[in-house]
Design a protein around this motif. Sequence first.
Motif, mmCIF file in Angstrom:
data_model
loop_
_atom_site.group_PDB
_atom_site.id
_atom_site.type_symbol
_atom_site.label_atom_id
_atom_site.label_comp_id
_atom_site.label_asym_id
_atom_site.label_seq_id
_atom_site.Cartn_x
_atom_site.Cartn_y
_atom_site.Cartn_z
ATOM 1 N N VAL A 260 0.841 -1.198 0.000
ATOM 2 C CA VAL A 260 0.000 0.000 0.000
ATOM 3 C C VAL A 260 0.879 1.251 0.000
ATOM 4 O O VAL A 260 0.676 2.175 -0.787
ATOM 5 C CB VAL A 260 -0.963 -0.014 1.205
ATOM 6 N N GLN A 261 1.888 1.242 0.867
ATOM 7 C CA GLN A 261 2.789 2.390 0.958
ATOM 8 C C GLN A 261 3.522 2.624 -0.377
ATOM 9 O O GLN A 261 3.600 3.748 -0.864
ATOM 10 C CB GLN A 261 3.794 2.140 2.082
ATOM 11 N N SER A 262 4.015 1.538 -0.979
ATOM 12 C CA SER A 262 4.746 1.660 -2.252
ATOM 13 C C SER A 262 3.848 2.225 -3.349
ATOM 14 O O SER A 262 4.290 3.018 -4.180
ATOM 15 C CB SER A 262 5.260 0.294 -2.707
ATOM 16 N N LEU A 263 2.595 1.801 -3.354
ATOM 17 C CA LEU A 263 1.675 2.281 -4.386
ATOM 18 C C LEU A 263 1.302 3.740 -4.145
ATOM 19 O O LEU A 263 1.303 4.556 -5.066
ATOM 20 C CB LEU A 263 0.422 1.398 -4.423
ATOM 21 N N VAL A 264 0.981 4.064 -2.898
ATOM 22 C CA VAL A 264 0.572 5.430 -2.570
ATOM 23 C C VAL A 264 1.717 6.399 -2.847
ATOM 24 O O VAL A 264 1.506 7.500 -3.370
ATOM 25 C CB VAL A 264 0.107 5.511 -1.092
#
Lengths: 332, 332
Positions: A260-264
Motif C-alpha cells: 500500500v505504501q509503495s503504491l501510494v
Amino acid sequence: MGSGSKDTQQPKELPIVLVHRLPSIDFPPNSFRHRLRSHFHILDPHESPEPYDSFLSRHAHSIRALITFGPAPISAELLEPLPFLELVVATSAGVNHIDLPACRSRGIVVTNASFAFAEDVADCAVGLLIDVLRRISAADRFVRGRLWPVNKTFPLGFKLGGRRVGIVGMGSIGSEVAKRLSAFGCSIAYTSRNKKESVSFPFYANVSDLVTDSDVLILCCSLTEETYHIVDKDVMSALGKEGVIINVGRGSLIEEKALVQSLVQGEIGGAGLDVYEKEGDAPKELFGLDNVVLSPHSAVATPESFEALFQLTVGNLEAFFSNKPLVSVVSN
Amino acid sequence: MGSGSKDTQQPKELPIVLVHRLPSIDFPPNSFRHRLRSHFHILDPHESPEPYDSFLSRHAHSIRALITFGPAPISAELLEPLPFLELVVATSAGVNHIDLPACRSRGIVVTNASFAFAEDVADCAVGLLIDVLRRISAADRFVRGRLWPVNKTFPLGFKLGGRRVGIVGMGSIGSEVAKRLSAFGCSIAYTSRNKKESVSFPFYANVSDLVTDSDVLILCCSLTEETYHIVDKDVMSALGKEGVIINVGRGSLIEEKALVQSLVQGEIGGAGLDVYEKEGDAPKELFGLDNVVLSPHSAVATPESFEALFQLTVGNLEAFFSNKPLVSVVSN
C-alpha cells in the motif's frame, strides 16, 4: 423395465462424505449440493438440528472422506474426533487453511482444485495485467465520469509486449499464465520450489533474484510458511517505479502494508490484486489510485470453473472409494 | 572534428513536408515535432502568422509530401491547391478521414500506420474482451464502492477459453488479436475483403455468415463505404444474449443506436468499446451498465506505439524522398 436385474433394481448404498464448511458459507453454485447427493451420501452438520459435536461423534465411525468448501479451517483439533478419516478434498486451489503437517502425521491425503481453476485464474491474471498497463478500468471510469469531453486526452498506458514477466509459482496456474503472455511478446522467467524439467523458461532460485530481471511479478504460488510475505519492501524496491505486481494467489504472499505504501508513494508502477491479507475487503488507501485494479477474489468465478470443480471433486472422491489413483493430490 | 570534410560541415537541405492538422490538435507526444524537424523541413500553416491560403499557395510549388495528424479530413478541395503533391502520410491506422478516390484520381499515394499500432490495439482488444467476460472493471467498481463487505459475493463471469471469436478484418491488427486469443483456447474465424492465403483460420464471406458461428465479434477493419454499419440490428440479434462485441476499429462500423438498445435491453451479452460514432464521447445510456467497458479511443495510446509511429512516419517519408519502396502503402 419390468424384469430388470436385481443389481439395477436395488439402490446402491452411496459412499459417505462429510461436508466441512463455515455455517455462513454454502456450497458453490451450479447446483453443487444437489448433484453431489446423486453420487454420495452427504453428511452436513449445518443441515442437522443436532449439536455439531454429537452429530460428528455419532457418524465418526463411518467417515473416511471429507470435502471442505471455502476458507473453513481444517485444524488438528477438527481432525481429532474423526479417527477413520483418510481423505480431505479441498475445493480451492490454495490449501493454506488446511493444517498439512497434522494431515501428514495422521496419514490423511489432501487433494486440491487448482486443475479446475487454472485457466480462469490465468485469464484473470492476464486481464488484470493488461488492465493495469493499459489503464482499462481507469479509462472506463474516465468515460463514465464524463471527463472525456472535458479533458480531451487520457494519459498514455504502457505496452505489454517486450515486458519481462517474472512468474512466482510455476504450477498449473503459472504455466497457463506463461502460455498466454508469450503470445503477447512478453519474455517469461519464473521461480518455484524447484526448477521444472518440463518448463523451458529461465528459472531463478528465489524472488529476490527473479525481480532484478523483471518488469512485472505475477504471484500464482501457494501460501505456505516459506511463501508468507515473499514479496516484501525489498522486492518492491527492486521492482521499481515502473514495475507492476499481479496477485492471484493469496493476500499474505505480499507484505500488504508495504505494498500500500509503495503504491501510494509511487515507488512501484501499479498493481492488479484479486486477493488481500484480510479476505473479504481491500485496503481503502488504494481506492483512489488509478494505477491499481482491484477484484473481489473472483479469479475463479465462472460457471465453467465451478463445473470443472464439480467434476474434479467427484473424480477424486470416486477414485478414492474405488481404490484408484486420486486426480489432484497435494504433495505433502 | 577541426578539419572535417565539406560534406559534414555544410548542412544538407532537408526535404520539405507539409503538416496537415486541426488547429486544436497538436503533434502526437514523444517530442514528435522536434524530432521530425531533424529529418525534414516541416511546414505547419498553424505555426505561421500568415493566413492559411496564402501560406499554402506560397509553398505549393515545393510540397510533394504531406503528413496528417489526427482526424483532420483530407478532401479533394484540400488537395486542389497542392498540384505537386505525391504522398499523404497518415499517422492513424484508419484512413476514413482521407478521400481515397480523390487521391487515386490524382495519383497520390497514401500510407497508414496500422503496423505501428497493431500490437497495442490487439492488446487492448483482448484486454477489453477479458474485462467484459470476467467483469474486471465492474469488479473494480464493486470493490472501490465498498460493496464487497456488504454483498459478500460478486456475480460470476464467463470463461474465455472455448469461445468462438469472429474477427472482422484480418489485417495487421486482426492477425495480432488472433495470435493472442488462440493462446487462451478460443477458436478463431474471420471475415475480410478477401480470403487471406497466409491465414489458416476459417474464412467467412461476410459478417452475417460469421456471426452465426461466433460468440464474440471483434471489429478491427477499416471504416469504408462497404463497412459502414457492418454490425447492424440483424447481426446483433444473431449474436444473441450471451454474445459480446469488441470494437477497436471505428465507431461507425456499428449502428450505434441499435447497439445501445441491444445492450440496454439485454439482447446481447456485453460490449467493449474504444471507439464511438461521435468521436470524443460515448453514449451516456451505457454509463450505468456493468456488462460494458468503455475506453476513450486509447487503444493506440502507449509511448511505444508513438515511438513506432515516429519510426514508421520517418521511414515512409525517407523512402519516398530517396525513391525507395514505401513501408506501409494503403491499397487504393
